[in-house]
Design a protein around this motif. Structure first.
Motif, PDB file in Angstrom:
ATOM      1  N   CYS A 168       0.610  -1.127   0.305  1.00 24.08           N
ATOM      2  CA  CYS A 168       0.135   0.222   0.233  1.00 24.08           C
ATOM      3  C   CYS A 168       0.760   1.121  -0.061  1.00 24.08           C
ATOM      4  CB  CYS A 168      -0.617   0.164   1.095  1.00 24.08           C
ATOM      5  SG  CYS A 168      -1.464   1.726   1.373  1.00 24.08           S
ATOM      6  N   CYS A 196      -5.829   1.216  -3.972  1.00 24.54           N
ATOM      7  CA  CYS A 196      -6.269   0.597  -2.526  1.00 24.54           C
ATOM      8  C   CYS A 196      -7.468   0.991  -1.284  1.00 24.54           C
ATOM      9  CB  CYS A 196      -4.653   0.834  -1.577  1.00 24.54           C
ATOM     10  SG  CYS A 196      -4.570   0.043  -0.352  1.00 24.54           S
ATOM     11  N   CYS A 216      -7.630  -0.379   1.582  1.00 29.20           N
ATOM     12  CA  CYS A 216      -7.976  -1.129   2.674  1.00 29.20           C
ATOM     13  C   CYS A 216      -8.146   0.117   4.005  1.00 29.20           C
ATOM     14  CB  CYS A 216      -5.754  -0.588   3.363  1.00 29.20           C
ATOM     15  SG  CYS A 216      -5.185   0.772   3.471  1.00 29.20           S
ATOM     16  N   CYS A 234      -5.923   3.959   3.422  1.00 24.59           N
ATOM     17  CA  CYS A 234      -6.861   4.508   2.623  1.00 24.59           C
ATOM     18  C   CYS A 234      -7.705   4.806   3.112  1.00 24.59           C
ATOM     19  CB  CYS A 234      -6.364   3.871   1.167  1.00 24.59           C
ATOM     20  SG  CYS A 234      -4.621   3.267   0.807  1.00 24.59           S
TER      21      CYS A 234
END
Ligand SMILES: [Zn+2]
Length: 332
Positions: A92, A142, A144, A147
């Motif tokens: 990431c 991304c 996640c 993020c």
């Protein structure tokens, strides 16, 4: 500054002498070395030849950091954690610990090797994608927790599966332009941080980066939309952009190299220094085809050319002869 004639060289301890001999015979004036391959002995030899040494600094890829920082695994648009794709292990690009670790790599490398290094080339400075194929699988990333927290500017928290799916859908269908712009700004901001750091520590170093070899018209503007590389933004933060114009890997003819270099030059204020492939992938790359690619790359850029990589030339005397002629290594 004279044109750069150089190799990407990841030294193999078992073939070091053969690689060194081919490097010297080729007449190369520059080299890009991966940061993990630096040694005092090698840098001293290069220094004795007055070789310009650039260091490849990988950023958002690497199996070792996935182990050290498990939360650096990127999450794709299906809500799935991205695994390894053969040698490529994506990270990431917004993971704070990865960013800090890479900064520490840079700082310690500069302290250790000081003025034996003349420039830094940022690698994998982008969102995840395995791009070295004719038809890449274009997937948004991304998503996640980190993020999403950064994008929405809210505190870090854990998303459950359904919630993440809903948020991803909302971003991709309702806020896509904002998302893409934000991604490009996040990458550019990190490059700016490195630029600022070098300005205070080593203002003499040349800062370059490896860019995907895509024009805006390729793959529906994926260079910005998928990987977050906006060459206009990045070109204001680095001295040099090196598009990785690996024509065979990308299923293109050598003339495509000039098209990519030309567009990058119109979009960016940085110098454009292409890096072309010498490697046999897929299938074998003939010396004649390499000669054509070299001619086109050199004609399209006043900065010179880099070759990826040295080992492919070491194994093939015909390729070495082609490179030697192009680099004018046969003089005297
Ligand atoms: Zn992320």
């Amino acid at each position: 500054m004279p044109p750069i004639h150089g190799f990407y060289w990841s030294p193999s301890p078992a073939h070091l002498d053969a690689e060194w001999n081919a490097f010297v015979q080729s007449g190369a004036s520059s080299v890009v070395l991966p940061v993990h391959a630096l040694t005092d002995a090698l840098l001293e030899r290069l220094q004795q030849r007055s070789t310009t040494v650039y260091v490849d600094l990988p950023l958002f890829a690497g199996a070792d950091l996935r182990v050290s920082f498990p939360d650096s695994a990127p999450v794709d648009e299906y809500g799935s954690v991205m695994g390894a794709d053969e040698w490529y292990v994506p990270l990431c690009p917004n993971n704070a610990r990865v960013r800090a670790h890479r900064f520490a790599n840079l700082r310690s490398m500069l302290e250790r090797y000081d003025d034996a290094v003349h420039g830094i080339w940022l690698d994998f400075v982008r969102y995840p994608l395995r791009w070295e194929v004719p038809q890449p699988n274009l997937v948004q990333t991304c998503f996640c927790d980190q993020c999403l927290a950064l994008f929405f500017a809210h505190p870090l928290r854990e998303y459950v599966v359904d919630e993440r799916t809903t948020v991803i859908r909302s971003i991709l269908y309702e806020h896509l332009d904002t998302w893409i712009e934000w991604k490009c700004q996040r990458i550019a901001r990190f490059v700016q941080d490195i630029r600022d750091f070098l300005r205070t520590q080593r203002p003499d170093l040349r800062l370059g980066l490896f860019a995907l070899p895509w024009r805006l018209s390729d793959h529906n503007a994926a260079i910005r939309a998928i990987v977050g590389q906006d060459v206009a933004l990045l070109g204001r933060r680095v001295d040099v952009i090196s598009p990785m114009v690996y024509h065979r890997l990308c299923g293109q003819s050598p003339t495509w190299i000039a098209d990519v270099v030309e567009e990058m030059r119109t979009r960016s204020c940085a110098d454009i220094l292409p890096i072309i492939q010498t490697i046999d992938a897929p299938g074998s790359l003939s010396a004649a085809n390499l000669r054509r690619a070299l001619e086109i790359a050199r004609a399209s850029s006043d900065q010179g050319v880099l070759l990826f990589d040295l080992s492919a030339v070491v194994r093939d005397p015909d390729k070495l002869a082609v490179v030697r002629k192009a680099f004018d290594g046969g003089r005297g």
